[in-house]
Design a protein around this motif. Structure first.
Motif, mmCIF file in Angstrom:
data_model
loop_
_atom_site.group_PDB
_atom_site.id
_atom_site.type_symbol
_atom_site.label_atom_id
_atom_site.label_comp_id
_atom_site.label_asym_id
_atom_site.label_seq_id
_atom_site.Cartn_x
_atom_site.Cartn_y
_atom_site.Cartn_z
ATOM 1 N N GLY A 1 44.954 10.563 34.669
ATOM 2 C CA GLY A 1 43.833 9.650 34.815
ATOM 3 C C GLY A 1 42.689 9.991 33.874
ATOM 4 O O GLY A 1 42.053 9.102 33.295
ATOM 5 N N LEU A 2 42.423 11.298 33.698
ATOM 6 C CA LEU A 2 41.354 11.724 32.801
ATOM 7 C C LEU A 2 41.660 11.355 31.349
ATOM 8 O O LEU A 2 40.790 10.877 30.614
ATOM 9 N N LEU A 3 42.898 11.596 30.933
ATOM 10 C CA LEU A 3 43.275 11.268 29.557
ATOM 11 C C LEU A 3 43.215 9.762 29.317
ATOM 12 O O LEU A 3 42.803 9.304 28.241
ATOM 13 N N GLU A 4 43.605 8.984 30.319
ATOM 14 C CA GLU A 4 43.529 7.532 30.178
ATOM 15 C C GLU A 4 42.077 7.070 30.126
ATOM 16 O O GLU A 4 41.721 6.190 29.324
ATOM 17 N N ALA A 5 41.214 7.671 30.985
ATOM 18 C CA ALA A 5 39.792 7.319 30.961
ATOM 19 C C ALA A 5 39.158 7.690 29.618
ATOM 20 O O ALA A 5 38.328 6.940 29.078
ATOM 21 N N ASP A 6 39.561 8.844 29.063
ATOM 22 C CA ASP A 6 39.036 9.248 27.761
ATOM 23 C C ASP A 6 39.482 8.282 26.670
ATOM 24 O O ASP A 6 38.705 7.928 25.772
ATOM 25 N N LEU A 7 40.736 7.831 26.751
ATOM 26 C CA LEU A 7 41.230 6.861 25.770
ATOM 27 C C LEU A 7 40.451 5.551 25.859
ATOM 28 O O LEU A 7 40.094 4.950 24.826
ATOM 29 N N ASN A 8 40.157 5.104 27.087
ATOM 30 C CA ASN A 8 39.369 3.882 27.259
ATOM 31 C C ASN A 8 37.960 4.051 26.700
ATOM 32 O O ASN A 8 37.405 3.133 26.085
ATOM 33 N N GLU A 9 37.370 5.236 26.932
ATOM 34 C CA GLU A 9 36.022 5.487 26.421
ATOM 35 C C GLU A 9 36.019 5.497 24.890
ATOM 36 O O GLU A 9 35.091 4.975 24.256
ATOM 37 N N GLN A 10 37.072 6.073 24.303
ATOM 38 C CA GLN A 10 37.175 6.054 22.838
ATOM 39 C C GLN A 10 37.317 4.619 22.320
ATOM 40 O O GLN A 10 36.724 4.260 21.291
ATOM 41 N N SER A 11 38.074 3.794 23.041
ATOM 42 C CA SER A 11 38.244 2.387 22.637
ATOM 43 C C SER A 11 36.913 1.646 22.712
ATOM 44 O O SER A 11 36.584 0.849 21.825
ATOM 45 N N ASN A 12 36.161 1.927 23.783
ATOM 46 C CA ASN A 12 34.847 1.279 23.910
ATOM 47 C C ASN A 12 33.913 1.702 22.779
ATOM 48 O O ASN A 12 33.183 0.885 22.210
ATOM 49 N N ALA A 13 33.939 3.012 22.472
ATOM 50 C CA ALA A 13 33.086 3.503 21.382
ATOM 51 C C ALA A 13 33.504 2.886 20.049
ATOM 52 O O ALA A 13 32.658 2.529 19.219
ATOM 53 N N LEU A 14 34.808 2.740 19.831
ATOM 54 C CA LEU A 14 35.297 2.128 18.594
ATOM 55 C C LEU A 14 34.884 0.666 18.511
ATOM 56 O O LEU A 14 34.507 0.172 17.428
ATOM 57 N N VAL B 1 31.256 0.552 17.459
ATOM 58 C CA VAL B 1 31.110 0.826 16.022
ATOM 59 C C VAL B 1 31.552 -0.375 15.188
ATOM 60 O O VAL B 1 30.878 -0.778 14.220
ATOM 61 N N THR B 2 32.682 -0.955 15.570
ATOM 62 C CA THR B 2 33.195 -2.112 14.829
ATOM 63 C C THR B 2 32.222 -3.284 14.898
ATOM 64 O O THR B 2 31.972 -3.983 13.896
ATOM 65 N N ARG B 3 31.627 -3.498 16.068
ATOM 66 C CA ARG B 3 30.674 -4.588 16.243
ATOM 67 C C ARG B 3 29.426 -4.365 15.399
ATOM 68 O O ARG B 3 28.905 -5.288 14.766
ATOM 69 N N LYS B 4 28.949 -3.122 15.354
ATOM 70 C CA LYS B 4 27.759 -2.820 14.551
ATOM 71 C C LYS B 4 28.050 -2.983 13.061
ATOM 72 O O LYS B 4 27.214 -3.493 12.298
ATOM 73 N N LEU B 5 29.244 -2.540 12.641
ATOM 74 C CA LEU B 5 29.609 -2.712 11.232
ATOM 75 C C LEU B 5 29.670 -4.186 10.863
ATOM 76 O O LEU B 5 29.219 -4.603 9.777
ATOM 77 N N ALA B 6 30.226 -4.997 11.786
ATOM 78 C CA ALA B 6 30.305 -6.437 11.511
ATOM 79 C C ALA B 6 28.907 -7.052 11.432
ATOM 80 O O ALA B 6 28.643 -7.928 10.585
#
Length: 335
Positions: A259-272, A275-280
């Motif tokens: 569960g922790l690894l999945e939550a971390d992956l989701n947090e990384q996706s949100n952060a990405l 970043v992508t939205r700001k770059l756009a």
């Protein structure tokens, strides 16, 4: 009797009678004499990393089955109890877990055992500390009268299962700090994430020797083995309870780290995504003045061409359009 050949590997010996140690440290070739001199005593013989010839000597003395001897010689047997005429063969693993950085690691010692009516013969295939086992037998000496070899087997299983439960708890506790680090905003650092993967791998490795223990203990307690005395049954059930708690702790910890690894992956996706939205957004801001300067500077003369006020007009248009787009994107939460 004293001419009986002895194993050449390192050995440990102890003779118990009514819970008391009546002899210890004697040479294996004296075993027959010791058992004959103490008809109510039970023997513990430990062999460290014996070869086939060493086990053949013991097999001839205690009439051990060739298939059991073969399993004791070869490493990486599964945890099990096999029944043979005149004895049982048991294979278990003692484990120890180190949770220090950069990643947790599990160390295990395979212990094979021959259980006869009057002897427990342990075969260790890698170095391990026998002190906890001997201390457990000495501490529980009151259980020994009329218990026979079942007292020795109980002490061995109790030490093994306690080690399993302690290892599971240690990994579960190591997860607490990892959980705090992983749930930080923006995702965990790579070192923390790799430690989490190592935790999951170690839990999977620990589950393999721990999961069969409840069934193994049930096989040892079967009535037809006639090994577990009535007054020892509650103690064996206690060991069984600890074995079940160990596997429950491992399964719970494994679900938790997944569960922790999945939550971390989701947090990384949100952060990405952020970043992508700001770059756009910044690309859009830069694209507007680029388009304007391209239109006025490359295609047709703009208003006020070659005039100073025309330059001010075009500059104001660029800055105003970029600022307006910035404010719009800021209000939408893209920046």
């Amino acid at each position: 009797m004293t001419d009986t050949p002895a194993p050449s590997c390192p050995t440990s010996t102890r003779l118990y009678e009514a819970g008391e140690v009546v002899a210890e440290g004697f040479d294996p070739h004296e075993i027959a004499d010791q058992l004959q001199a103490h008809p109510k005593a039970v023997l513990w013989l430990d062999l460290f990393d014996p070869d086939e010839n060493d086990l053949k000597v013991v097999a001839a003395e205690f009439r051990l089955h060739p298939l059991a001897v073969e399993d004791a010689v070869h490493d990486h047997q599964r945890p099990k109890v096999d029944r043979y005429p005149g004895h049982l063969f048991m294979n278990v693993y003692a484990v120890h877990v180190d949770t220090a950085a950069p990643g947790p690691a599990m160390h295990k010692t395979e212990i094979s055992s021959f259980i006869t009516e009057r002897a427990l013969i342990t075969v260790r295939k890698s170095p391990s500390d026998l002190t906890p086992l001997i201390e457990r037998w000495d501490t529980d000496a009151g259980l020994a009268p009329d218990a026979g070899v079942g007292f020795l087997v109980y002490g061995l299983l109790d030490v093994i299962v306690d080690g399993h439960f302690a290892a599971a708890r240690r990994l579960d506790e190591a997860m607490d700090k990892t959980e705090d680090d992983m749930l930080e905003e923006g995702g965990a650092p790579r070192s923390v994430r790799m430690y989490g993967f190592a935790l999951r791998k170690t839990l999977a490795a620990l589950r393999r020797p721990v999961a069969p223990m409840a069934g193994l203990i049930a096989d040892v307690m079967r009535a037809d083995t006639e090994m577990v005395a009535e007054h020892l049954e509650p103690y064996y059930r206690d060991v069984d309870d600890h074995a079940r708690r160990a596997i429950e702790t491992i399964d719970s910890a494994r679900d938790r780290i997944n569960g922790l690894l999945e939550a971390d992956l989701n947090e990384q996706s949100n952060a990405l995504n952020d970043v992508t939205r700001k770059l756009a957004a910044w690309a859009a801001i830069i694209a507007v003045p680029t388009a304007l300067t391209g239109f006025f500077g490359q295609n047709v003369p703009y208003w006020g061409y070659e005039k100073f006020w025309g330059f001010l007009l075009s500059l104001g248009l660029i800055l105003g359009s970029a600022a307006g787009l910035y404010l719009y994107l800021k209000r939408r939460g893209w920046l």
